[in-house]
Design a protein around this motif. Structure first.
Motif, PDB file in Angstrom:
ATOM      1  N   LEU A   7      17.681  35.582  23.634  1.00 53.27           N
ATOM      2  CA  LEU A   7      16.439  35.652  22.933  1.00 53.27           C
ATOM      3  C   LEU A   7      15.869  34.283  22.958  1.00 53.27           C
ATOM      4  N   ARG A   8      16.446  33.104  22.839  1.00 55.87           N
ATOM      5  CA  ARG A   8      15.816  31.884  22.907  1.00 55.87           C
ATOM      6  C   ARG A   8      15.197  31.541  24.286  1.00 55.87           C
ATOM      7  N   VAL A   9      16.027  32.076  25.555  1.00 53.48           N
ATOM      8  CA  VAL A   9      15.348  31.891  26.695  1.00 53.48           C
ATOM      9  C   VAL A   9      13.973  32.840  26.892  1.00 53.48           C
ATOM     10  N   LEU A  10      14.370  34.039  26.289  1.00 50.85           N
ATOM     11  CA  LEU A  10      13.141  34.761  26.475  1.00 50.85           C
ATOM     12  C   LEU A  10      11.959  34.360  25.610  1.00 50.85           C
ATOM     13  N   GLU A  11      12.341  33.640  24.658  1.00 53.55           N
ATOM     14  CA  GLU A  11      11.142  33.081  23.680  1.00 53.55           C
ATOM     15  C   GLU A  11      10.598  32.074  24.373  1.00 53.55           C
ATOM     16  N   HIS A  12      11.193  31.031  24.986  1.00 51.69           N
ATOM     17  CA  HIS A  12      10.607  30.140  25.715  1.00 51.69           C
ATOM     18  C   HIS A  12       9.701  30.712  27.097  1.00 51.69           C
ATOM     19  N   VAL A  13      10.343  31.564  27.626  1.00 52.41           N
ATOM     20  CA  VAL A  13       9.471  32.262  28.914  1.00 52.41           C
ATOM     21  C   VAL A  13       8.123  32.738  28.042  1.00 52.41           C
ATOM     22  N   HIS A  14       8.341  33.391  27.001  1.00 49.76           N
ATOM     23  CA  HIS A  14       7.116  34.051  26.570  1.00 49.76           C
ATOM     24  C   HIS A  14       6.123  32.890  26.057  1.00 49.76           C
ATOM     25  N   GLY A  15       6.548  31.885  25.370  1.00 45.68           N
ATOM     26  CA  GLY A  15       5.673  30.910  25.076  1.00 45.68           C
ATOM     27  C   GLY A  15       5.174  30.043  26.305  1.00 45.68           C
ATOM     28  N   HIS A  16       5.885  29.748  27.293  1.00 45.80           N
ATOM     29  CA  HIS A  16       5.267  28.918  28.221  1.00 45.80           C
ATOM     30  C   HIS A  16       4.231  29.885  29.116  1.00 45.80           C
ATOM     31  N   LEU A  17       4.643  31.194  29.407  1.00 48.01           N
ATOM     32  CA  LEU A  17       3.793  32.080  30.036  1.00 48.01           C
ATOM     33  C   LEU A  17       2.455  32.245  29.206  1.00 48.01           C
ATOM     34  N   GLY A  18       2.639  32.321  27.751  1.00 48.12           N
ATOM     35  CA  GLY A  18       1.375  32.429  27.013  1.00 48.12           C
ATOM     36  C   GLY A  18       0.530  31.212  27.082  1.00 48.12           C
ATOM     37  N   VAL A  19       0.920  30.018  27.251  1.00 48.27           N
ATOM     38  CA  VAL A  19       0.255  28.857  27.125  1.00 48.27           C
ATOM     39  C   VAL A  19      -0.598  28.847  28.715  1.00 48.27           C
ATOM     40  N   LEU A  20       0.145  29.233  29.656  1.00 47.97           N
ATOM     41  CA  LEU A  20      -0.452  29.420  31.068  1.00 47.97           C
ATOM     42  C   LEU A  20      -1.491  30.562  31.033  1.00 47.97           C
ATOM     43  N   ALA A  21      -1.292  31.421  30.340  1.00 49.94           N
ATOM     44  CA  ALA A  21      -2.298  32.732  30.459  1.00 49.94           C
ATOM     45  C   ALA A  21      -3.547  32.462  29.556  1.00 49.94           C
ATOM     46  N   ALA A  22      -3.334  31.723  28.480  1.00 52.61           N
ATOM     47  CA  ALA A  22      -4.630  31.529  27.595  1.00 52.61           C
ATOM     48  C   ALA A  22      -5.463  30.116  28.396  1.00 52.61           C
ATOM     49  N   ALA A  23      -4.762  29.400  29.324  1.00 53.64           N
ATOM     50  CA  ALA A  23      -5.492  28.397  29.984  1.00 53.64           C
ATOM     51  C   ALA A  23      -6.190  29.215  31.001  1.00 53.64           C
ATOM     52  N   ALA A  24      -5.305  29.947  31.846  1.00 56.48           N
ATOM     53  CA  ALA A  24      -6.014  30.720  33.034  1.00 56.48           C
ATOM     54  C   ALA A  24      -6.813  31.586  32.522  1.00 56.48           C
ATOM     55  N   LEU A  25      -7.019  32.169  31.362  1.00 51.87           N
ATOM     56  CA  LEU A  25      -8.211  33.191  30.886  1.00 51.87           C
ATOM     57  C   LEU A  25      -9.812  32.303  30.698  1.00 51.87           C
ATOM     58  N   TRP A  26      -9.576  30.996  30.562  1.00 53.72           N
ATOM     59  CA  TRP A  26     -10.712  30.472  30.429  1.00 53.72           C
ATOM     60  C   TRP A  26     -11.409  30.101  31.760  1.00 53.72           C
ATOM     61  N   HIS A  27     -10.615  30.522  32.920  1.00 52.23           N
ATOM     62  CA  HIS A  27     -11.260  30.175  34.092  1.00 52.23           C
ATOM     63  C   HIS A  27     -12.326  31.412  34.479  1.00 52.23           C
ATOM     64  N   PRO A  28     -11.892  32.805  34.403  1.00 54.06           N
ATOM     65  CA  PRO A  28     -12.926  33.685  34.555  1.00 54.06           C
ATOM     66  C   PRO A  28     -14.042  33.487  33.353  1.00 54.06           C
ATOM     67  N   ALA A  29     -13.642  33.179  31.952  1.00 49.94           N
ATOM     68  CA  ALA A  29     -14.625  33.088  31.286  1.00 49.94           C
ATOM     69  C   ALA A  29     -15.502  32.209  31.444  1.00 49.94           C
ATOM     70  N   ILE A  30     -15.300  31.021  32.210  1.00 51.67           N
ATOM     71  CA  ILE A  30     -16.337  30.138  32.354  1.00 51.67           C
ATOM     72  C   ILE A  30     -16.963  30.669  33.648  1.00 51.67           C
ATOM     73  N   LEU A  31     -16.241  30.909  34.774  1.00 51.81           N
ATOM     74  CA  LEU A  31     -16.929  31.255  35.861  1.00 51.81           C
ATOM     75  C   LEU A  31     -17.966  32.408  35.780  1.00 51.81           C
ATOM     76  N   LEU A  32     -17.573  33.462  35.034  1.00 51.67           N
ATOM     77  CA  LEU A  32     -18.329  34.661  34.771  1.00 51.67           C
ATOM     78  C   LEU A  32     -19.697  34.514  34.007  1.00 51.67           C
ATOM     79  N   ARG A  33     -19.859  33.138  33.535  1.00 55.91           N
ATOM     80  CA  ARG A  33     -21.110  32.922  32.650  1.00 55.91           C
ATOM     81  C   ARG A  33     -22.320  33.249  33.696  1.00 55.91           C
ATOM     82  N   ASN A  34     -22.175  32.995  35.006  1.00 56.73           N
ATOM     83  CA  ASN A  34     -23.256  33.355  35.725  1.00 56.73           C
ATOM     84  C   ASN A  34     -23.089  34.664  36.077  1.00 56.73           C
TER      85      ASN A  34
END
Lengths: 150, 105
Positions: A7-34
Protein backbone atom coordinates in the motif's frame (compact mmCIF):
# COMPACT_ATOMS: atom_id res chain seq x y z
CA UNK A 1 6.11 -7.36 0.40
CA UNK A 2 3.59 -7.16 3.22
CA UNK A 3 0.19 -5.68 2.50
CA UNK A 4 1.09 -2.43 4.27
CA UNK A 5 4.36 -2.16 2.35
CA UNK A 6 2.50 -2.70 -0.93
CA UNK A 7 0.00 0.00 0.00
CA UNK A 8 2.87 2.37 0.83
CA UNK A 9 4.55 1.69 -2.51
CA UNK A 10 1.29 2.25 -4.37
CA UNK A 11 0.66 5.43 -2.36
CA UNK A 12 4.07 6.77 -3.41
CA UNK A 13 3.56 5.78 -7.05
CA UNK A 14 0.13 7.44 -7.00
CA UNK A 15 1.51 10.61 -5.42
CA UNK A 16 4.51 10.97 -7.72
CA UNK A 17 2.51 10.26 -10.86
CA UNK A 18 -0.12 12.72 -9.63
CA UNK A 19 2.44 15.51 -9.32
CA UNK A 20 3.76 14.73 -12.81
CA UNK A 21 0.23 14.64 -14.22
CA UNK A 22 -0.70 18.00 -12.68
CA UNK A 23 2.44 19.56 -14.16
CA UNK A 24 1.86 17.90 -17.54
CA UNK A 25 -1.74 19.14 -17.73
CA UNK A 26 -0.55 22.74 -17.62
CA UNK A 27 1.25 22.17 -20.94
CA UNK A 28 -1.85 21.73 -23.14
CA UNK A 29 -3.71 24.25 -20.95
CA UNK A 30 -1.13 26.90 -21.89
CA UNK A 31 -0.45 25.81 -25.49
CA UNK A 32 -4.11 25.66 -26.45
CA UNK A 33 -4.71 29.28 -25.44
CA UNK A 34 -4.01 29.89 -29.10
CA UNK A 35 -7.13 28.31 -30.56
CA UNK A 36 -5.35 27.51 -33.87
CA UNK A 37 -2.55 25.64 -32.18
CA UNK A 38 -2.40 21.86 -32.50
CA UNK A 39 -0.75 19.88 -29.70
CA UNK A 40 -2.09 16.30 -29.91
CA UNK A 41 1.03 14.73 -28.39
CA UNK A 42 1.03 17.07 -25.39
CA UNK A 43 -2.71 16.53 -24.85
CA UNK A 44 -2.48 12.75 -25.23
CA UNK A 45 0.51 12.40 -22.90
CA UNK A 46 -0.98 14.63 -20.20
CA UNK A 47 -4.30 12.76 -20.34
CA UNK A 48 -2.57 9.37 -20.26
CA UNK A 49 -0.50 10.48 -17.29
CA UNK A 50 -3.50 11.62 -15.22
CA UNK A 51 -5.31 8.35 -16.08
CA UNK A 52 -2.32 6.24 -15.02
CA UNK A 53 -1.97 8.34 -11.84
CA UNK A 54 -5.67 7.90 -11.00
CA UNK A 55 -5.63 4.10 -11.30
CA UNK A 56 -3.67 3.33 -8.07
CA UNK A 57 -5.74 5.96 -6.23
CA UNK A 58 -8.91 4.17 -7.28
CA UNK A 59 -7.42 0.89 -6.10
CA UNK A 60 -6.19 2.36 -2.79
CA UNK A 61 -9.47 4.03 -1.81
CA UNK A 62 -11.06 0.99 -0.07
CA UNK A 63 -7.85 0.45 1.95
CA UNK A 64 -7.86 4.14 2.92
CA UNK A 65 -11.43 3.74 4.18
CA UNK A 66 -10.74 0.59 6.14
CA UNK A 67 -7.39 1.45 7.72
CA UNK A 68 -6.89 5.22 7.65
CA UNK A 69 -10.12 7.19 7.39
CA UNK A 70 -11.36 6.84 10.96
CA UNK A 71 -7.89 7.49 12.41
CA UNK A 72 -7.52 10.56 10.23
CA UNK A 73 -10.91 11.98 11.25
CA UNK A 74 -10.21 11.27 14.92
CA UNK A 75 -6.88 13.08 14.98
CA UNK A 76 -7.22 15.67 12.22
CA UNK A 77 -10.79 16.05 10.94
CA UNK A 78 -9.85 19.05 8.82
CA UNK A 79 -7.36 16.98 6.89
CA UNK A 80 -9.91 14.18 6.64
CA UNK A 81 -12.37 16.52 4.96
CA UNK A 82 -9.58 17.82 2.73
CA UNK A 83 -8.97 14.25 1.57
CA UNK A 84 -12.66 13.85 0.69
CA UNK A 85 -12.45 17.08 -1.33
CA UNK A 86 -9.39 15.72 -3.13
CA UNK A 87 -11.29 12.64 -4.30
CA UNK A 88 -14.15 14.71 -5.74
CA UNK A 89 -11.80 17.11 -7.52
CA UNK A 90 -9.78 14.22 -8.95
CA UNK A 91 -12.92 12.78 -10.58
CA UNK A 92 -13.56 16.19 -12.16
CA UNK A 93 -9.97 16.58 -13.34
CA UNK A 94 -9.99 13.15 -15.01
CA UNK A 95 -13.30 13.77 -16.81
CA UNK A 96 -12.13 17.20 -17.97
CA UNK A 97 -8.78 15.91 -19.25
CA UNK A 98 -10.50 13.27 -21.40
CA UNK A 99 -13.03 15.84 -22.62
CA UNK A 100 -10.16 18.13 -23.62
CA UNK A 101 -8.36 15.31 -25.45
CA UNK A 102 -11.45 14.25 -27.41
CA UNK A 103 -12.25 17.87 -28.34
CA UNK A 104 -8.68 18.47 -29.47
CA UNK A 105 -8.43 15.26 -31.50
CA UNK A 106 -11.74 16.02 -33.24
CA UNK A 107 -10.35 19.23 -34.78
CA UNK A 108 -10.30 18.70 -38.53
CA UNK A 109 -10.03 20.73 -41.74
CA UNK A 110 -13.07 18.83 -42.96
CA UNK A 111 -15.27 20.41 -40.28
CA UNK A 112 -16.72 23.94 -40.61
CA UNK A 113 -14.82 26.80 -38.95
CA UNK A 114 -17.53 27.40 -36.34
CA UNK A 115 -17.40 23.76 -35.22
CA UNK A 116 -13.60 23.83 -35.02
CA UNK A 117 -13.71 27.08 -33.03
CA UNK A 118 -16.12 25.54 -30.50
CA UNK A 119 -14.01 22.39 -30.22
CA UNK A 120 -10.82 24.42 -29.71
CA UNK A 121 -12.49 26.51 -26.98
CA UNK A 122 -13.79 23.33 -25.35
CA UNK A 123 -10.34 21.71 -25.39
CA UNK A 124 -8.64 24.79 -23.93
CA UNK A 125 -11.22 25.31 -21.18
CA UNK A 126 -11.26 21.60 -20.29
CA UNK A 127 -7.47 21.46 -19.96
CA UNK A 128 -7.40 24.66 -17.87
CA UNK A 129 -10.03 23.13 -15.59
CA UNK A 130 -8.18 19.81 -15.39
CA UNK A 131 -4.88 21.56 -14.65
CA UNK A 132 -6.36 23.75 -11.90
CA UNK A 133 -8.29 20.91 -10.25
CA UNK A 134 -5.35 18.49 -10.43
CA UNK A 135 -3.01 21.10 -8.93
CA UNK A 136 -5.39 21.51 -5.98
CA UNK A 137 -5.58 17.71 -5.74
CA UNK A 138 -1.77 17.48 -5.56
CA UNK A 139 -1.54 20.14 -2.84
CA UNK A 140 -4.20 18.38 -0.77
CA UNK A 141 -2.67 14.96 -1.47
CA UNK A 142 0.75 16.01 -0.21
CA UNK A 143 -0.81 17.53 2.92
CA UNK A 144 -2.70 14.30 3.64
CA UNK A 145 0.27 12.03 2.88
CA UNK A 146 2.49 13.98 5.28
CA UNK A 147 -0.10 13.68 8.07
CA UNK A 148 -1.49 10.18 7.51
CA UNK A 149 0.62 7.72 5.50
CA UNK A 150 -0.33 4.04 5.30
CA UNK B 1 -19.10 18.37 -44.44
CA UNK B 2 -18.06 14.82 -45.45
CA UNK B 3 -20.37 12.23 -43.82
CA UNK B 4 -17.41 10.46 -42.17
CA UNK B 5 -16.27 13.71 -40.49
CA UNK B 6 -19.83 14.39 -39.37
CA UNK B 7 -20.17 10.90 -37.90
CA UNK B 8 -16.84 11.23 -36.11
CA UNK B 9 -17.87 14.66 -34.77
CA UNK B 10 -21.18 13.33 -33.48
CA UNK B 11 -19.50 10.41 -31.75
CA UNK B 12 -16.98 12.78 -30.16
CA UNK B 13 -19.73 15.09 -28.92
CA UNK B 14 -21.54 12.08 -27.43
CA UNK B 15 -18.37 10.94 -25.64
CA UNK B 16 -17.66 14.41 -24.25
CA UNK B 17 -21.26 14.89 -23.12
CA UNK B 18 -21.14 11.49 -21.39
CA UNK B 19 -17.89 12.32 -19.57
CA UNK B 20 -19.18 15.67 -18.40
CA UNK B 21 -22.46 14.05 -17.34
CA UNK B 22 -20.51 11.58 -15.19
CA UNK B 23 -18.73 14.43 -13.38
CA UNK B 24 -21.86 16.56 -13.02
CA UNK B 25 -23.98 13.66 -11.78
CA UNK B 26 -21.23 12.69 -9.33
CA UNK B 27 -21.26 16.22 -7.86
CA UNK B 28 -25.05 16.54 -7.78
CA UNK B 29 -25.40 13.09 -6.17
CA UNK B 30 -22.90 14.06 -3.47
CA UNK B 31 -24.78 17.32 -2.76
CA UNK B 32 -28.11 15.47 -2.57
CA UNK B 33 -26.61 12.78 -0.34
CA UNK B 34 -25.05 15.35 2.03
CA UNK B 35 -28.13 17.57 2.14
CA UNK B 36 -30.86 14.91 2.34
CA UNK B 37 -29.17 11.92 3.98
CA UNK B 38 -26.26 13.23 6.09
CA UNK B 39 -23.71 10.59 7.04
CA UNK B 40 -22.62 9.96 10.62
CA UNK B 41 -19.38 11.57 11.79
CA UNK B 42 -16.58 9.66 9.96
CA UNK B 43 -14.61 9.60 13.22
CA UNK B 44 -17.29 7.28 14.67
CA UNK B 45 -17.53 4.91 11.69
CA UNK B 46 -15.31 1.84 11.96
CA UNK B 47 -16.52 0.11 8.82
CA UNK B 48 -19.19 0.60 6.18
CA UNK B 49 -20.25 -1.92 3.56
CA UNK B 50 -20.64 0.57 0.73
CA UNK B 51 -18.12 2.97 -0.70
CA UNK B 52 -19.88 6.23 -1.52
CA UNK B 53 -17.41 7.32 -4.17
CA UNK B 54 -17.81 4.10 -6.16
CA UNK B 55 -21.59 4.37 -5.99
CA UNK B 56 -21.52 7.98 -7.16
CA UNK B 57 -19.25 7.00 -10.05
CA UNK B 58 -21.59 4.14 -10.96
CA UNK B 59 -24.62 6.46 -10.91
CA UNK B 60 -22.63 8.99 -12.94
CA UNK B 61 -21.73 6.31 -15.50
CA UNK B 62 -25.41 5.38 -15.77
CA UNK B 63 -26.31 9.04 -16.38
CA UNK B 64 -23.49 9.36 -18.90
CA UNK B 65 -24.77 6.31 -20.77
CA UNK B 66 -28.21 7.92 -20.98
CA UNK B 67 -26.87 11.33 -22.08
CA UNK B 68 -24.58 9.94 -24.82
CA UNK B 69 -27.28 8.85 -27.32
CA UNK B 70 -29.20 12.10 -26.80
CA UNK B 71 -26.07 14.16 -27.45
CA UNK B 72 -25.26 11.98 -30.45
CA UNK B 73 -28.71 12.50 -31.94
CA UNK B 74 -28.45 16.27 -31.40
CA UNK B 75 -24.98 16.39 -32.97
CA UNK B 76 -26.15 14.37 -36.02
CA UNK B 77 -28.95 16.86 -36.50
CA UNK B 78 -26.95 20.06 -35.83
CA UNK B 79 -23.24 19.58 -35.17
CA UNK B 80 -22.52 23.31 -34.94
CA UNK B 81 -25.15 23.87 -32.22
CA UNK B 82 -24.10 20.79 -30.26
CA UNK B 83 -20.41 21.74 -30.27
CA UNK B 84 -21.26 25.36 -29.43
CA UNK B 85 -22.87 24.14 -26.20
CA UNK B 86 -19.74 22.29 -25.07
CA UNK B 87 -17.68 25.19 -23.65
CA UNK B 88 -20.60 26.22 -21.43
CA UNK B 89 -21.03 22.62 -20.29
CA UNK B 90 -17.31 22.38 -19.45
CA UNK B 91 -17.51 25.68 -17.52
CA UNK B 92 -20.57 24.44 -15.62
CA UNK B 93 -18.80 21.19 -14.76
CA UNK B 94 -15.77 23.02 -13.38
CA UNK B 95 -17.96 25.38 -11.33
CA UNK B 96 -20.23 22.63 -9.96
CA UNK B 97 -17.32 20.32 -9.05
CA UNK B 98 -15.44 23.15 -7.32
CA UNK B 99 -18.53 24.36 -5.42
CA UNK B 100 -19.57 20.85 -4.39
CA UNK B 101 -16.07 20.02 -3.16
CA UNK B 102 -15.86 23.26 -1.18
CA UNK B 103 -19.33 23.17 0.40
CA UNK B 104 -20.27 19.46 0.51
CA UNK B 105 -17.03 17.45 0.85
Amino acid sequence: LSNTALLRVLEHVHGHLGVLAAAALWHPAILLRNLRRRAPLSAALATTLISVAAAPGFYLYPSYRSSLKQRLFLHAPRIGWLFERKEHLAVGALALAWTGLIAHLLLSRQLPGTVNASLARTAHLAYVGAAVLSTVVVIIGVTVAVNAPF
Amino acid sequence: VPPAAERRGALGVAAMAALLAVALTYAVTRVAQAALYPEPDPALVVWSTRIGMYWRLAIGAYAGAMVAPLAHAWARRDLAAATAALPALVGATIAVMALQSAVFP
